[in-house]
Write a protein that holds these residues in place. Structure first.
Motif, PDB file in Angstrom:
ATOM      1  N   LEU A 272       0.676  -1.243   0.098  1.00 17.73           N
ATOM      2  CA  LEU A 272       0.042  -0.074  -0.161  1.00 17.73           C
ATOM      3  C   LEU A 272       0.892   1.303  -0.165  1.00 17.73           C
ATOM      4  O   LEU A 272       0.607   2.231  -0.685  1.00 17.73           O
TER       5      LEU A 272
ATOM      6  N   ILE B 253       2.186   1.853  -3.620  1.00 16.96           N
ATOM      7  CA  ILE B 253       1.052   2.290  -4.411  1.00 16.96           C
ATOM      8  C   ILE B 253       0.701   3.873  -4.050  1.00 16.96           C
ATOM      9  O   ILE B 253       0.598   4.554  -4.911  1.00 16.96           O
ATOM     10  N   GLN B 254       0.832   4.176  -2.841  1.00 14.28           N
ATOM     11  CA  GLN B 254       0.559   5.437  -2.186  1.00 14.28           C
ATOM     12  C   GLN B 254       1.670   6.328  -2.942  1.00 14.28           C
ATOM     13  O   GLN B 254       1.264   7.599  -3.352  1.00 14.28           O
TER      14      GLN B 254
ATOM     15  N   LYS C  83       3.386   6.168  -5.843  1.00 17.58           N
ATOM     16  CA  LYS C  83       3.175   6.336  -7.214  1.00 17.58           C
ATOM     17  C   LYS C  83       2.012   7.089  -7.328  1.00 17.58           C
ATOM     18  O   LYS C  83       1.840   7.891  -8.290  1.00 17.58           O
ATOM     19  N   ALA C  84       0.825   6.890  -6.747  1.00 17.64           N
ATOM     20  CA  ALA C  84      -0.186   7.748  -6.945  1.00 17.64           C
ATOM     21  C   ALA C  84       0.105   9.283  -6.250  1.00 17.64           C
ATOM     22  O   ALA C  84      -0.477  10.159  -7.195  1.00 17.64           O
TER      23      ALA C  84
ATOM     24  N   ALA D 298      -7.336   5.853  -5.425  1.00 17.58           N
ATOM     25  CA  ALA D 298      -6.181   4.875  -5.182  1.00 17.58           C
ATOM     26  C   ALA D 298      -5.667   5.594  -3.945  1.00 17.58           C
ATOM     27  O   ALA D 298      -5.223   4.949  -2.978  1.00 17.58           O
TER      28      ALA D 298
ATOM     29  N   THR E  40      -5.485   3.704  -0.335  1.00 17.63           N
ATOM     30  CA  THR E  40      -4.088   3.554   0.567  1.00 17.63           C
ATOM     31  C   THR E  40      -4.069   4.048   1.830  1.00 17.63           C
ATOM     32  O   THR E  40      -3.335   3.679   2.608  1.00 17.63           O
TER      33      THR E  40
END
Length: 130
Positions: free
Chosen positions: A86, A89-90, A92-93, A114, A118
């Motif tokens: 997570l 992903i965070q 990247k977001a 997203a 996250t």
């Protein structure tokens, strides 16, 4: 002498230190922090964390923080693979969102979604296992 208070405080500090993930903080710095002074601050804080952990281990004579706390180690072992993903992903977001904003482009609603997922997922993971 009764050292109960001291031992209790060491145990609490040890539990807190066992839950830290300096490599995740370094990832956020590396990927999201442009200001070299702020990156240096993050690096300094991680160095101080490392020194604190080593000082604690000198006192406790354990190989790593809370190594004798089976329940905490189990919780962290179960939590980290999920929360770490997570965090990735965070990052990247956040990068994607910032890039869009800096370039005057609309932020993709899926990126915002997203990011919110996250945030909630990381918070839930930390709440349940530290």
């Amino acid at each position: 002498a009764n050292w109960g208070w001291f031992k209790t405080n060491i145990d609490l500090i040890e539990t807190l230190l066992a839950r830290t993930e300096p490599h995740i903080a370094a990832l956020y710095d590396r990927e999201l922090v442009a200001d070299p002074k702020l990156r240096e601050l993050g690096s300094d804080l991680r160095s101080r964390l490392d020194a604190t952990i080593h000082a604690l281990l000198d006192v406790t004579k354990r190989p790593y923080p809370a190594s004798d706390n089976f329940l905490l180690q189990r919780a962290l072992t179960l939590r980290n693979p999920y929360v770490d993903v997570l965090n990735l992903i965070q990052v990247k977001a956040l990068k994607s969102r910032r890039s869009a904003e800096q370039n005057g482009k609309p932020v993709d609603p899926d990126i915002t979604h997203a990011l919110l997922v996250t945030i909630n997922g990381i918070a839930a993971g930390l709440r349940n296992s530290g």
